[in-house]
Write a protein that holds these residues in place. Sequence first.
Motif, short mmCIF file in Angstrom:
data_model
loop_
_atom_site.label_atom_id
_atom_site.label_comp_id
_atom_site.label_asym_id
_atom_site.label_seq_id
_atom_site.Cartn_x
_atom_site.Cartn_y
_atom_site.Cartn_z
N HIS A 1 0.88 -1.18 0.01
CA HIS A 1 0.10 0.21 -0.24
C HIS A 1 0.80 1.30 -0.05
CE1 HIS A 1 0.91 -0.71 4.32
NE2 HIS A 1 0.76 0.40 4.46
N GLY A 2 0.36 2.41 -0.48
CA GLY A 2 1.05 3.34 -0.56
C GLY A 2 0.92 4.43 -1.92
N TYR A 3 1.71 5.24 -2.27
CA TYR A 3 1.75 6.06 -3.33
C TYR A 3 2.03 5.15 -4.37
CZ TYR A 3 2.45 9.75 0.24
OH TYR A 3 2.41 10.44 1.25
N ASN B 1 7.98 16.43 1.69
CA ASN B 1 6.48 16.42 1.59
C ASN B 1 5.99 16.37 0.00
OD1 ASN B 1 6.16 16.04 4.38
ND2 ASN B 1 5.66 18.28 4.58
N SER B 2 7.09 16.76 -0.81
CA SER B 2 6.70 16.80 -2.01
C SER B 2 7.08 15.44 -2.94
CB SER B 2 7.46 18.00 -2.63
OG SER B 2 7.43 18.21 -4.25
N ILE B 3 5.75 15.14 -3.87
CA ILE B 3 5.89 14.02 -4.92
C ILE B 3 5.53 14.73 -6.31
CG2 ILE B 3 5.53 11.84 -5.74
CD1 ILE B 3 4.76 11.12 -2.60
N ASP C 1 2.15 14.22 3.85
CA ASP C 1 3.16 13.60 4.81
C ASP C 1 2.99 12.23 5.36
OD1 ASP C 1 1.10 14.24 6.36
OD2 ASP C 1 2.24 15.48 7.76
N LYS C 2 2.00 11.56 4.52
CA LYS C 2 1.51 10.17 5.12
C LYS C 2 2.70 9.17 5.38
CE LYS C 2 -1.86 7.57 6.28
NZ LYS C 2 -2.89 7.93 7.32
N THR C 3 3.47 9.06 4.09
CA THR C 3 4.74 8.28 4.25
C THR C 3 5.91 8.89 3.64
OG1 THR C 3 2.96 6.27 3.90
CG2 THR C 3 5.53 5.78 3.97
N LEU C 4 6.97 9.01 4.48
CA LEU C 4 8.13 9.62 3.86
C LEU C 4 9.18 8.82 3.32
CD1 LEU C 4 8.47 12.72 6.34
CD2 LEU C 4 7.44 12.54 4.08
N SER C 5 9.21 7.44 3.55
CA SER C 5 9.94 6.59 3.00
C SER C 5 9.38 5.15 2.64
CB SER C 5 11.41 6.40 3.59
OG SER C 5 10.96 5.67 4.90
N CYS D 1 -2.58 17.12 0.59
CA CYS D 1 -3.44 16.29 1.16
C CYS D 1 -2.98 16.36 2.97
CB CYS D 1 -3.10 15.09 0.92
SG CYS D 1 -3.44 14.77 -1.01
N ILE D 2 -2.31 17.32 3.12
CA ILE D 2 -2.17 17.48 4.66
C ILE D 2 -3.38 18.60 5.01
CG2 ILE D 2 -0.41 18.06 6.39
CD1 ILE D 2 1.86 17.77 4.38
N ASP D 3 -4.15 17.76 5.72
CA ASP D 3 -5.55 18.69 6.21
C ASP D 3 -5.15 19.81 7.02
OD1 ASP D 3 -7.05 16.62 4.93
OD2 ASP D 3 -7.55 15.54 6.93
#
Length: 458
Positions: free
Chosen positions: A104-106, A158-160, A175-179, A226-228
């Motif tokens: 799961h993830g980006y 935090n940027s993709i 910032d949900k998953t950084l690695s 997407c950071i509320d």
Amino acid sequence: MKKQIMTAFAALLMLPATAQEWKPLFNGKSLSGWTQKNGKAQYKVEDGAIVGYTKMNTPNSFLCTKKQYGDFILEFQFRITDGLNSGVQLRSESVKSYKDGRVHGYQFEIDPSQRAWTGGIYDEARRGWLYPLTKNPKARKAFKNGQWNKARIEAYGNSIRTWVNDIPCANLWDDKTLSGIIALQVHAIDNKADEGKTVAWRDIRICTEDVEKYLTPEDRTPQANCIDNTLSPQEEKAGWKLLWDGKTTNGWRGAKLDAFPDKGWKIEDGVLKVLAADGGESSNGGDIVTTDTYDSFILTVDFKITEGANSGIKYFVDPEANKGEGSAIGCEFQILDDLRHPDAKLGVKGNRKLGSLYDLIPAPEKKPFDINSFNTAMVIVRGKHVEHWLNGVKLLEYERDNQMWNALVAYSKYKNWKNFGNHKRGNILLQDHGNEVWFKNVKIKPLKMKRIDRRPRR
């Protein structure tokens, strides 16, 4: 001696700058460094490429790196058989505690369908679409079906950001998953005729050193934050403002009160909730309005409704116009469960349905909406021109303060309200209609309108 030192220093200045260091994730010969998870689709090495073959009766398959990556620039080429769907995972996870190891993830989307969202960002097995290409329609032309395509992904903090064939596609702030791992997906199939079709990747390389130095300069690609209840640096630079901070009632009051209502509204986990009551209009806590007023602006509000719910987002509100029962008066972006609420069958030609300018202009019957998720309403006001958008799709537009507008108002429920919709400024309102509705990410970008010099030229 001094002359020798200066000569040596000059020689150093003439040396080429350190080149970007790329490391191959695939050696072109074997699947060394990769491991397969979840589904049982077959992965082979053919002609210097990793080729995934679809297989019936198996879930999504992922060929995953054994290493995890945080900040990086990833490049690869990909090709897919028409009719399939695939993707490349990044900063993703596979842990026993989450759905028994489900990857799961980006995900960098690979989509050869007519929807054409290749390069968008999907949150696999977690939150769903984060950056569909409705946010950047120009990017839908980047992918070339039946050919090798080039992809670039820049993940930094935090940027993709993504590119397809050097065309900017997605711009995500999250910032949900950084690695996490990188993985190549072969999507599950339902049709036996699709078995054995392929998706392939080659020239897969990654840069993890001095990443910031090699990032692509910012462009005009629209960003999804997407950071509320926050503003990204790009949003701040563009002039966006938070209308609600996600924690307090600052900046808001009751439409018919001097303070925020003491009942009917609740702040919980970064969500502003209007609570269920009797379904009456402004009969519990009542509507809330901004303490400031606005003229030209872009307003965005994320909302989620419960089944059968009714609410609205109003603008050009005059809180003094209606001190009696019912809601405060203003132009309304209707929020409604069209399938279950009786108001959907009232009005004229559906002008009380979701996304409509309530009781005045109907939104299209078909529109992007998910009752089980948060949806994004956007209202754009440029002087007398107004637009309603829902989840990145324009629903309607109109001109106010003219003869046609006034005639339209004259045949609506607002006919007795003087100068309805023609105010130069007004409050923003979130409506209490006695049903539970959730709001978050309430943002506004004030717009500066150019003055037109109407003086006759000499």
